[in-house]
Design an enzyme around this catalytic site. Sequence first.
Site, PDB file in Angstrom:
ATOM      1  N   SER A  22      12.503  28.415  11.725  1.00 27.56           N
ATOM      2  CA  SER A  22      12.167  28.695  10.325  1.00 27.56           C
ATOM      3  C   SER A  22      11.167  27.682   9.780  1.00 27.56           C
ATOM      4  CB  SER A  22      13.428  28.723   9.464  1.00 27.56           C
ATOM      5  OG  SER A  22      14.100  27.487   9.522  1.00 27.56           O
ATOM      6  N   TYR A  64      11.887  37.081  35.470  1.00 26.01           N
ATOM      7  CA  TYR A  64      11.007  35.919  35.309  1.00 26.01           C
ATOM      8  C   TYR A  64      11.849  34.671  35.531  1.00 26.01           C
ATOM      9  CZ  TYR A  64       7.135  33.216  33.280  1.00 26.01           C
ATOM     10  OH  TYR A  64       6.095  32.352  33.075  1.00 26.01           O
ATOM     11  N   ASP A 117      12.296  38.570  30.530  1.00 18.05           N
ATOM     12  CA  ASP A 117      13.289  39.395  31.210  1.00 18.05           C
ATOM     13  C   ASP A 117      13.883  38.650  32.398  1.00 18.05           C
ATOM     14  OD1 ASP A 117      11.742  39.887  33.595  1.00 18.05           O
ATOM     15  OD2 ASP A 117      10.703  41.510  32.584  1.00 18.05           O
ATOM     16  N   ASN A 168       2.691  37.231  19.227  1.00 12.81           N
ATOM     17  CA  ASN A 168       3.331  38.506  19.541  1.00 12.81           C
ATOM     18  C   ASN A 168       4.622  38.693  18.744  1.00 12.81           C
ATOM     19  OD1 ASN A 168       4.521  36.445  20.941  1.00 12.81           O
ATOM     20  ND2 ASN A 168       4.728  37.553  22.857  1.00 12.81           N
TER      21      ASN A 168
END
Length: 146
Positions: free
Chosen positions: A66, A87, A84, A78
Amino acid sequence: METERIQVRYLSDRIERLAYIGGKSDWVDLRAAEEVRMKAGEYRLIPLGVAMKLPEGYEAHIVPRSSTFKNFGLIQTNHMGVVDQSYCGDNDQWYFSAYALRDTEIHVNDRICQFRIMRNQPQLCFEETEHLSDVDRGGFGSTGRS
């Protein structure tokens, strides 16, 4: 609640080790693994100094803390990073995909983002229908104004 174990390979001896702080948040802070200087308008992958083998059936979601924008003027390009389960090699380092809105400096060990693991989505089957059984809600912004 069952405790999941995650194998972590540290790719930097300069960052603090990961810690799960129960009772406060279920997000885990990630730290910059090198000194980074960025000019306004610059994009950079900031190394986080870790590679992990996630538990079977999980993926990791990486988002800014934050305070990341306030402290560093960075946004994540992004909006959320997804790591996932595949990796998981020794050199599959995690990164924070950053865009600087002002000139900034990030130092080793600065907490710039956080992650949590989530179960993978179950297999889905889409069934076409002529009608849905519920009442229309009204669309975007239809729940009133504050």
